[in-house]
Write an enzyme that holds these catalytic residues in place. Structure first.
Site, PDB file in Angstrom:
ATOM      1  N   GLY A 164     -51.491 -30.151   6.377  1.00  0.00           N
ATOM      2  CA  GLY A 164     -51.072 -30.999   7.467  1.00  0.00           C
ATOM      3  C   GLY A 164     -49.706 -31.042   7.758  1.00  0.00           C
ATOM      4  CG  ASP A 165     -47.042 -32.948   5.227  1.00  0.00           C
ATOM      5  OD1 ASP A 165     -46.787 -33.991   5.670  1.00  0.00           O
ATOM      6  OD2 ASP A 165     -47.415 -33.109   3.872  1.00  0.00           O
ATOM      7  N   PRO A 166     -46.734 -28.860   7.181  1.00  0.00           N
ATOM      8  CG  PRO A 166     -47.111 -27.104   6.084  1.00  0.00           C
ATOM      9  CD  PRO A 166     -47.322 -28.342   5.883  1.00  0.00           C
TER      10      PRO A 166
END
Length: 618
Positions: A484-486
């Protein structure tokens, strides 16, 4: 191409040469054209001619070596996440660079060649794995314990839930939710480092406590206390989810004559712009329309134009970005902008330093301070730093003066924090009408779950990706990355570059809102359509593919060493047989893809035995 601003392709070098569509062929004719190549290994380097499918890129980039996360089964192969996750992140990276280059080309008349290698894209997404190796020689893998504990998928009465504790105050709130049990007061669980060293014992207590809850009850009770938990959802759960409905994430698409619910916008633009404008086209549907456009453009050949010889500035030079984000999602977004030439100024303070600065990844003999963590150094490249404590009114005033003179502001505070600081969008757009503001949060700034807490590792479970990722006949798995972060960082960068282009036309900035959950959910299209068309969940297939056979990871003779094999067609199967076992090429069980699929278990057994006697690289 005379009417296009950009060309995007994933052709091989040989295909480009045969069609005379290399950059050196196109640029003299179309000097303002942006050409983006998306390939497994890039257009340069010793591997530029190598073939690669999704599984190849995921393995070559290092992702599958980390998946499934926290595995305890050493005899299981590295696991590819379901779908085409590596391809999609490669595409998002290409979109950022293409939009930025178009932005520059509209101003300068100078086009650009963009060369995106899927292997490099995935290599950039490996969280702390690369810094850990380059700083301390540590090789990360899919086994063992995470540095943050408790962490993992735990079984409730009616399903699985993901739990992670990233900060000490979150552990304290979790202990309170558990009723302050005596075991939680033991010294072996006192601090983050203690919980890491005693994770096995901690999991015994956590398993017992979690088992007394239903998934829904525990999720909402934990989130009331801002403890990061996320249910492992199926696609069927997403289609009727109250939060996604309230946010307008669910879209309608006509597929095969049916109106189906599909993933909607990965970001929201305050000025509008995102929409499903037409259904996916039938083969050749717009043939006559496009041909007519071409004929109207030119009845003859296009005369060559002298190409620019002066080295061009990077596409976003002259753009100033004020970066209030921290950890990974926001910093990963602004890292892309910095690499493209933007002046990124990171704002933080000693009292609220970036969590990335505090993660203990240090080179030997390096000081253990806020400036030495390899994790922060990885995502802080190319940026400048401003120490500013936003707890002081003078700092807010200074920040507003800076905002008046910048192009982009990024932040990933919890929902409502910017408004409480007096820095909400309605205030900032009055200060600078040309400002582009990107807000990244776990669940978005609207909807009934807007206040809920999320980290990147929690989004594959709640997006349905964990439910369809796993070994054949096995349980849902973590996918090895805090995807989900990148994913949200790249999504935000795409939105920012699109908004920069829009601003040149309208003179107005806009607010872009990105949810980690939604930026991950849009990556699971196969699961959505499978459920919609068949009314069943997409099965977990391990490393297998719906059509390609063979398609998997196989252990070589070196301990812990694996290779991936994927044959996309019969000619590739014949080529594999010439190396593997020439007699199998004529075996009636394996002559066609359909026959190989019908005998896939036997084929996998034969390949497993053969590869086990081979060295990886030869």
């Amino acid at each position: 191409m005379a009417s296009a601003e950009a060309v995007v392709h994933n052709w091989s070098i040989q295909q480009l040469e045969d069609a005379r569509l290399r950059w050196e062929d196109l640029h003299p004719q179309f000097p303002d054209l942006v050409c983006c190549a998306l390939t497994p290994f890039g257009l340069t380097g010793p591997h530029r001619h190598w073939r690669g499918e999704e599984i190849t890129v995921a393995n070559a980039g290092g992702w599958t070596y980390l998946s499934p996360g926290t595995s305890t089964e050493a005899d299981r192969p590295p696991l590819k996440a379901s779908g085409h996750q590596a391809d999609l992140q490669t595409g998002a990276t290409g979109a950022i660079a293409t939009l930025a280059a178009v932005y520059r080309a509209r101003k300068s008349g100078q086009g650009e060649q963009i060369d995106v290698a899927g292997q490099a894209v995935i290599g950039c997404m490996l969280e702390a794995s690369l810094p850990r190796f380059t700083y301390s020689g540590e090789v990360a893998d899919r086994f063992g314990t995470k540095g943050l504990n408790p962490w993992g998928l735990y079984a409730c009465q009616d399903g699985l839930i993901f739990l992670m504790v990233a900060e000490e105050d979150q552990w304290e709130r979790l202990v309170e939710l558990m009723g302050n049990p005596d075991w939680a007061q033991l010294e072996i669980f006192a601090k983050m480092g203690d919980r890491f060293l005693n994770a096995d014992a901690l999991d015994i207590f956590m398993d017992e406590w979690v088992a007394g809850w239903t998934v829904d009850e525990l999720f909402h009770e934990a989130q009331k206390r801002r403890i990061c938990m996320a249910p492992v959802l199926e696609t069927s759960d997403l289609v009727d989810n109250e939060h996604l409905k309230a946010r307008g994430f669910l879209a309608q698409q006509n597929v095969a004559g049916q109106t189906l619910t599909v993933p909607g916008p990965p970001y929201r633009l305050s000025g509008g712009g995102w929409a499903i404008r037409r259904d996916a086209p039938k083969l050749g549907e717009h043939q006559d329309e496009v041909r007519a456009e071409c004929q109207a453009l030119s009845a003859g050949t296009i005369p060559p134009t002298q190409a620019e010889t002066t080295p061009a500035a990077r596409p976003l030079e002259g753009i100033r970005v004020l970066d209030l984000s921290w950890v990974w999602a926001g910093p990963y977004c602004t890292l892309q902008l910095a690499h493209l030439g933007a002046d990124v100024v990171k704002v933080e303070s000693a009292s609220r330093s970036d969590l990335g600065r505090r993660l203990p990844i240090y080179a030997p003999d390096a000081p253990r301070d806020l400036d030495s963590s390899g994790y922060f150094n990885q995502w802080g490249q190319g940026k400048r730093s401003l120490a500013l404590d936003l707890a002081h009114e003078e700092a807010i005033d200074l920040l507003k003066r800076l905002i008046a003179d910048c192009d982009v502001l990024t932040e990933n505070f919890a929902s409502g924090v910017m408004d409480r600081l007096g820095l909400g969008w309605e205030v900032l757009k009055e200060i600078n009408p040309r400002l582009i503001m990107a807000s990244i949060s776990g669940y978005g700034h609207t909807g009934p779950w807007a206040s809920y807490s999320a980290y990147g590792p929690a989004t594959p479970p709640i997006s349905g990706l964990s439910a369809v990722s796993g070994y054949v006949g096995g349980d849902p798995q973590e996918v090895g990355l805090a995807l989900g972060d990148p994913a949200s960082g790249l999504t935000a960068a795409v939105g920012i570059c699109a908004a920069l282009i829009s601003r040149e036309q309208t003179g107005q900035g806009q607010h872009i809102e990105i949810s980690l959950w939604e930026a991950t959910s849009v990556l699971t299209g196969e699961a959505w359509l499978h459920h919609a068309l068949r009314n069943e969940s997409l099965p977990r297939m391990g490393n297998r593919d719906i059509q390609m056979v063979p398609h998997g990871c196989y252990a070589t003779q070196e301990e812990g060493s694996w290779i991936s094999i994927a044959c996309a067609n019969d000619s590739e199967w014949q080529a594999l047989c010439s190396v593997f076992s020439p007699g199998l090429a004529d075996d009636p069980r394996f002559r066609t893809a359909e026959e190989r699929k019908a005998h896939e278990d036997e084929l996998d057994r034969l390949l497993t035995e053969w590869v086990a006697n081979q060295s990886r690289w030869p």
